[in-house]
Design a protein around this motif. Structure first.
Motif, PDB file in Angstrom:
ATOM      1  N   HIS A  64       0.852  -1.185   0.000  1.00  0.00           N
ATOM      2  CA  HIS A  64       0.000   0.000   0.000  1.00  0.00           C
ATOM      3  C   HIS A  64       0.892   1.242   0.000  1.00  0.00           C
ATOM      4  N   ARG A  65       0.498   2.243  -0.803  1.00  0.00           N
ATOM      5  CA  ARG A  65       1.202   3.527  -0.808  1.00  0.00           C
ATOM      6  C   ARG A  65       0.265   4.623  -0.323  1.00  0.00           C
ATOM      7  N   TRP A  66       0.848   5.611   0.364  1.00  0.00           N
ATOM      8  CA  TRP A  66       0.119   6.773   0.814  1.00  0.00           C
ATOM      9  C   TRP A  66       0.576   7.989   0.017  1.00  0.00           C
ATOM     10  N   SER A  67      -0.352   8.768  -0.449  1.00  0.00           N
ATOM     11  CA  SER A  67      -0.043   9.940  -1.253  1.00  0.00           C
ATOM     12  C   SER A  67       0.463  11.063  -0.357  1.00  0.00           C
ATOM     13  N   LEU A  68       1.721  11.483  -0.587  1.00  0.00           N
ATOM     14  CA  LEU A  68       2.288  12.592   0.166  1.00  0.00           C
ATOM     15  C   LEU A  68       2.256  13.894  -0.626  1.00  0.00           C
ATOM     16  N   SER A  69       2.047  13.798  -1.926  1.00  0.00           N
ATOM     17  CA  SER A  69       1.875  14.958  -2.807  1.00  0.00           C
ATOM     18  C   SER A  69       1.235  14.436  -4.084  1.00  0.00           C
ATOM     19  N   PRO A  70       0.796  15.316  -4.983  1.00  0.00           N
ATOM     20  CA  PRO A  70       0.190  14.821  -6.228  1.00  0.00           C
ATOM     21  C   PRO A  70       1.128  13.960  -7.071  1.00  0.00           C
ATOM     22  N   LYS A  71       2.435  14.106  -6.883  1.00  0.00           N
ATOM     23  CA  LYS A  71       3.379  13.346  -7.706  1.00  0.00           C
ATOM     24  C   LYS A  71       4.173  12.296  -6.932  1.00  0.00           C
ATOM     25  N   PHE A  72       4.060  12.263  -5.601  1.00  0.00           N
ATOM     26  CA  PHE A  72       4.912  11.371  -4.813  1.00  0.00           C
ATOM     27  C   PHE A  72       4.081  10.563  -3.823  1.00  0.00           C
ATOM     28  N   ALA A  73       4.356   9.256  -3.781  1.00  0.00           N
ATOM     29  CA  ALA A  73       3.688   8.368  -2.826  1.00  0.00           C
ATOM     30  C   ALA A  73       4.718   7.457  -2.174  1.00  0.00           C
ATOM     31  N   LEU A 110      10.334  -7.574   3.010  1.00  0.00           N
ATOM     32  CA  LEU A 110       9.466  -6.651   3.724  1.00  0.00           C
ATOM     33  C   LEU A 110      10.162  -5.303   3.749  1.00  0.00           C
ATOM     34  N   GLY A 111       9.539  -4.287   3.162  1.00  0.00           N
ATOM     35  CA  GLY A 111      10.230  -3.010   3.093  1.00  0.00           C
ATOM     36  C   GLY A 111       9.340  -1.851   2.726  1.00  0.00           C
ATOM     37  N   ALA A 112      10.001  -0.759   2.413  1.00  0.00           N
ATOM     38  CA  ALA A 112       9.326   0.459   1.983  1.00  0.00           C
ATOM     39  C   ALA A 112       9.474   0.608   0.480  1.00  0.00           C
ATOM     40  N   ASN A 113       8.496   1.253  -0.146  1.00  0.00           N
ATOM     41  CA  ASN A 113       8.587   1.547  -1.574  1.00  0.00           C
ATOM     42  C   ASN A 113       8.111   2.960  -1.832  1.00  0.00           C
ATOM     43  N   ALA A 114       8.623   3.560  -2.895  1.00  0.00           N
ATOM     44  CA  ALA A 114       8.260   4.934  -3.240  1.00  0.00           C
ATOM     45  C   ALA A 114       8.025   5.028  -4.734  1.00  0.00           C
ATOM     46  N   ARG A 115       7.214   6.006  -5.110  1.00  0.00           N
ATOM     47  CA  ARG A 115       6.889   6.203  -6.521  1.00  0.00           C
ATOM     48  C   ARG A 115       6.790   7.707  -6.790  1.00  0.00           C
ATOM     49  N   PHE A 116       7.503   8.150  -7.825  1.00  0.00           N
ATOM     50  CA  PHE A 116       7.485   9.557  -8.216  1.00  0.00           C
ATOM     51  C   PHE A 116       7.036   9.668  -9.669  1.00  0.00           C
ATOM     52  N   ASP A 117       5.957  10.412  -9.890  1.00  0.00           N
ATOM     53  CA  ASP A 117       5.422  10.601 -11.238  1.00  0.00           C
ATOM     54  C   ASP A 117       6.140  11.758 -11.926  1.00  0.00           C
ATOM     55  N   MET A 118       6.995  11.428 -12.905  1.00  0.00           N
ATOM     56  CA  MET A 118       7.698  12.469 -13.659  1.00  0.00           C
ATOM     57  C   MET A 118       6.734  13.227 -14.564  1.00  0.00           C
ATOM     58  N   THR A 119       5.834  12.491 -15.205  1.00  0.00           N
ATOM     59  CA  THR A 119       4.767  13.065 -16.021  1.00  0.00           C
ATOM     60  C   THR A 119       3.498  12.276 -15.720  1.00  0.00           C
ATOM     61  N   ARG A 120       2.455  12.525 -16.432  1.00  0.00           N
ATOM     62  CA  ARG A 120       1.227  11.754 -16.231  1.00  0.00           C
ATOM     63  C   ARG A 120       1.442  10.284 -16.583  1.00  0.00           C
ATOM     64  N   ASP A 121       2.322  10.016 -17.553  1.00  0.00           N
ATOM     65  CA  ASP A 121       2.508   8.652 -18.050  1.00  0.00           C
ATOM     66  C   ASP A 121       3.732   7.940 -17.481  1.00  0.00           C
ATOM     67  N   TRP A 122       4.810   8.679 -17.195  1.00  0.00           N
ATOM     68  CA  TRP A 122       6.070   8.063 -16.787  1.00  0.00           C
ATOM     69  C   TRP A 122       6.345   8.272 -15.294  1.00  0.00           C
ATOM     70  N   TYR A 123       6.943   7.244 -14.666  1.00  0.00           N
ATOM     71  CA  TYR A 123       7.238   7.335 -13.241  1.00  0.00           C
ATOM     72  C   TYR A 123       8.583   6.674 -12.912  1.00  0.00           C
ATOM     73  N   LEU A 124       9.147   7.056 -11.780  1.00  0.00           N
ATOM     74  CA  LEU A 124      10.310   6.405 -11.186  1.00  0.00           C
ATOM     75  C   LEU A 124       9.871   5.692  -9.912  1.00  0.00           C
ATOM     76  N   SER A 125      10.496   4.556  -9.622  1.00  0.00           N
ATOM     77  CA  SER A 125      10.154   3.818  -8.403  1.00  0.00           C
ATOM     78  C   SER A 125      11.419   3.418  -7.655  1.00  0.00           C
ATOM     79  N   GLY A 126      11.268   3.189  -6.351  1.00  0.00           N
ATOM     80  CA  GLY A 126      12.371   2.726  -5.532  1.00  0.00           C
ATOM     81  C   GLY A 126      11.850   1.883  -4.390  1.00  0.00           C
TER      82      GLY A 126
END
Length: 200
Positions: A64-73, A110-126
């Motif tokens: 599960h991810r929580w939205s911390l901003s419109p582009k980052f979870a 078992l860990g943490a994950n993050a997702r950053f939306d560079m544009t509406r279509d493309w994203y980076l994950s970690g």
């Protein structure tokens, strides 16, 4: 006893990972959070000690991810992977699919994950976290290496880039590293994989 202690530690770590982002979720804008499930299949590489080999590996994760901003979870995940001893070409013949003469590494993450939306279509994950693993392989001795079964808890980390096909479905490419060494057996493995994720 060791297995029980490891599971207990994983349970406490999971509770902590879930609590931290939840504290921020109340006031954060955006709709990029929520539950997800993803799967990866790719090429694993081990080049340590007596090994210099490639194989096929896979991983399954849910979280599960929580939205911390419109582009980052930011979120938490749990998963299972198998990173060795699979010979996919043998699916189409009578030879064993699981090759017992090769290295074997599998376990729970078992860990943490993050997702950053560079544009509406493309994203980076970690992602990064604990890796509770088991496997077997040869020790690092140059002369007369010994095959051992080993298990432990260590760590994993990875990053990726992906494309959103729809709001709920995306595909991507990932690089992940899984640390796994104990008693002179080093099964630490890199994996480059294709990823499919469904969000709901």
């Amino acid at each position: 006893m060791k297995t029980k202690k490891t599971l207990l530690a994983l349970a406490f770590a999971s509770a902590g990972l879930l609590a931290v982002p939840a504290a921020f979720a109340q006031s954060a804008p955006g709709d990029n959070g929520g539950w997800f499930i993803n799967g990866t299949v790719g090429r694993t590489t081990i080049d340590r000690g007596p090994y210099d080999d490639n194989d096929t590996g896979y991983a399954l994760n849910v979280g599960h991810r929580w939205s911390l901003s419109p582009k980052f979870a930011l979120g938490a995940e749990v998963g299972y992977n198998d990173l060795g001893n699979i010979r996919t070409k043998n699916i189409f013949n009578d030879d064993p699919v699981l090759a017992r003469d090769k290295t074997s590494l599998h376990g729970w993450t078992l860990g943490a994950n993050a997702r950053f939306d560079m544009t509406r279509d493309w994203y980076l994950s970690g992602r990064a976290g604990l890796y509770s693993w088991s496997g077997y392989g040869l020790t690092n001795e140059i002369v007369d290496p010994v095959r051992k079964n080993v298990d432990d808890t260590s760590w994993y980390a990875g990053a990726g880039i992906g494309y959103n096909i729809t709001r709920n479905l995306s595909v991507g490419v990932n690089y992940d590293y899984f640390e796994a060494k104990k008693n002179r057996v080093d099964l630490s493995t890199d994996m480059i994989s294709a990823n499919v994720e469904f969000r709901f």
